[in-house]
Design a protein around this motif. Sequence first.
Motif, PDB file in Angstrom:
ATOM      1  N   PRO A 169       1.919 -10.277  -5.793  1.00 20.16           N
ATOM      2  CA  PRO A 169       0.766  -9.086  -5.930  1.00 20.16           C
ATOM      3  C   PRO A 169       0.297  -8.133  -4.779  1.00 20.16           C
ATOM      4  O   PRO A 169       0.750  -8.659  -3.632  1.00 20.16           O
ATOM      5  N   LEU A 170      -0.222  -7.439  -5.028  1.00 24.11           N
ATOM      6  CA  LEU A 170      -0.786  -6.611  -3.377  1.00 24.11           C
ATOM      7  C   LEU A 170      -2.424  -6.748  -3.172  1.00 24.11           C
ATOM      8  O   LEU A 170      -2.722  -5.970  -2.022  1.00 24.11           O
ATOM      9  N   GLY A 250       8.418   1.060  -8.950  1.00 24.98           N
ATOM     10  CA  GLY A 250       8.026   1.360  -7.508  1.00 24.98           C
ATOM     11  C   GLY A 250       9.309   0.382  -7.091  1.00 24.98           C
ATOM     12  O   GLY A 250      10.149   0.182  -6.403  1.00 24.98           O
ATOM     13  N   ASP A 251       9.119  -0.947  -7.120  1.00 26.42           N
ATOM     14  CA  ASP A 251       9.916  -2.197  -7.059  1.00 26.42           C
ATOM     15  C   ASP A 251      11.393  -1.815  -7.603  1.00 26.42           C
ATOM     16  O   ASP A 251      12.187  -1.667  -6.731  1.00 26.42           O
ATOM     17  N   PHE A 280      -1.343   4.749 -11.210  1.00 28.93           N
ATOM     18  CA  PHE A 280      -0.185   4.599 -11.204  1.00 28.93           C
ATOM     19  C   PHE A 280       0.918   5.041 -10.205  1.00 28.93           C
ATOM     20  O   PHE A 280       1.223   4.668  -9.941  1.00 28.93           O
ATOM     21  N   GLY A 281       0.603   6.834  -9.994  1.00 24.08           N
ATOM     22  CA  GLY A 281       1.016   7.151  -8.993  1.00 24.08           C
ATOM     23  C   GLY A 281       1.329   6.847  -7.426  1.00 24.08           C
ATOM     24  O   GLY A 281       2.090   6.834  -6.372  1.00 24.08           O
ATOM     25  N   LYS A 287       4.802   2.187  -0.151  1.00 25.88           N
ATOM     26  CA  LYS A 287       6.108   0.944  -0.228  1.00 25.88           C
ATOM     27  C   LYS A 287       6.044   0.819   1.172  1.00 25.88           C
ATOM     28  O   LYS A 287       7.702   0.990   1.928  1.00 25.88           O
ATOM     29  N   GLY A 288       4.984   0.817   1.893  1.00 26.97           N
ATOM     30  CA  GLY A 288       5.288   1.478   3.230  1.00 26.97           C
ATOM     31  C   GLY A 288       5.936   2.259   4.200  1.00 26.97           C
ATOM     32  O   GLY A 288       5.737   2.852   3.409  1.00 26.97           O
ATOM     33  N   ARG A 289       7.312   1.884   5.035  1.00 26.59           N
ATOM     34  CA  ARG A 289       7.671   2.630   5.189  1.00 26.59           C
ATOM     35  C   ARG A 289       8.646   3.344   4.450  1.00 26.59           C
ATOM     36  O   ARG A 289       8.903   4.321   5.248  1.00 26.59           O
ATOM     37  N   PHE A 290       8.583   3.212   3.474  1.00 29.95           N
ATOM     38  CA  PHE A 290       9.500   4.507   2.533  1.00 29.95           C
ATOM     39  C   PHE A 290       8.430   5.084   1.601  1.00 29.95           C
ATOM     40  O   PHE A 290       8.701   5.017   0.457  1.00 29.95           O
ATOM     41  N   GLN A 291       6.930   5.013   2.148  1.00 26.42           N
ATOM     42  CA  GLN A 291       6.219   6.002   0.973  1.00 26.42           C
ATOM     43  C   GLN A 291       6.854   7.315   0.669  1.00 26.42           C
ATOM     44  O   GLN A 291       7.056   8.244  -0.198  1.00 26.42           O
TER      45      GLN A 291
END
Length: 322
Positions: A169-170, A250-251, A280-281, A287-291
Amino acid sequence: MEVVAVDIGGTHARFAVAEVAEGRVVSISEPMTQKVAEHPSLQLAWQAYGEELGRPLPKAAALAVASPVGGDIIKLTNNPWIIRPALIPDRLGADTWTVVNDFEAIGHAVAQMGPEHFLHLCGPDEALPDKGAITVCGPGTGLGVAQVFRHRAGYDVIATEGGHSDFAPLDPIEDALVKRLRKTYTRVSKERVVAGPAIVSLYETLAELEGKPVHRLDDKAIWSLALEGKDEVAVAALDRFCLSLGAVAGDLALCHGPKGVVIAGGLGLRLKDHLLQSGFGQRFVAKGRFQGLMSSIPVKLITHPQPGLYGAAAAFAQEHAL
C-alpha cells in the motif's frame, strides 16, 4: 499446418482454427465461444465446435488452460473439466498437441504480435524491444504475470505466479483497503487488489471512508456501474483500481528488469480509455530513486481481441517447430 486453438477459462471456452508455419501464427479464424457449464467435458465441447464448423477438425490441438499445467491430470481452476494430456489423442482425435497455462499463452501472443496490436500507455512511445525482457501482467479473475525474453535465437516465455506476491500500500486509502482485506485473507497479495473481484473491496472501502451506506453488490454489478459512470463511489473505485494497477506493474518491472511492459487480460482491454486518463502512468514510474529508470520503459496495452487463442497457437508452433 492447421491447429485447433482452445482458450479455456472458468466460465467460457473459446475455439478457433489457426494456421501456423515456421514457428509462428499465420492466421486465425473467427472464434466460437461456448459456456463451460453447457458441456460436461472438453471432449463434448470440442465435438460441438466441430459440428458448428461443419467440417472435420484438424488433428492438432493447442490448449491454453486457466490452471497450472504439468503432471498426468490437469484440474482447471473454477472449472469442473479435467484434462488428461495422455488421453488427448483418444478424446480429441489430435495426433499432436500442446498444453500451456493461459497466461503463458498470453506471453507467446505478446512475443509474436506486431505493433498494430498494442496501444501505448506511458513511457517512451516506441515499439517493444527486439531483444531483452518484457513483463506481461493482466488483471482478470486473478492477476496473471509472465516474462517474455527475446534473444537472437527467438524468444522464451517464463510463466510466473507474480500475482500472488505481496501488495504494497502507498497511501492511507490503500492502508484502509489492506486492513479490510486482512480480516478475510490475512496475507494480501497483489491480485486481491488488482483483479476483477477486487473492485468489491475497493468499493466498500471507499464507501466506508466517505460515510456512505455500504451496498453489498457483486463485482459484475460494480464494474457495470463504474464503467457506465452511474455511481460515484464505483467510479472512484475504478480510478483507484487503475492507480493500483500502475503501482503493481511498476513493482513487477523492478523485479524483472524489463525493457518493456505489456498490460493484458480481458479486463485490461475493457479499461483501455480509463487507463489512459487515470494516474496509471504516474504510479508506474513513482519508484523513488528509480523514477528515471521507470520513465525509460515503454508500457503497452495489448488490444488483440483473442490473445489467449492466438498465444495457444503460437505456443504450439514454437513447441513443434512448425
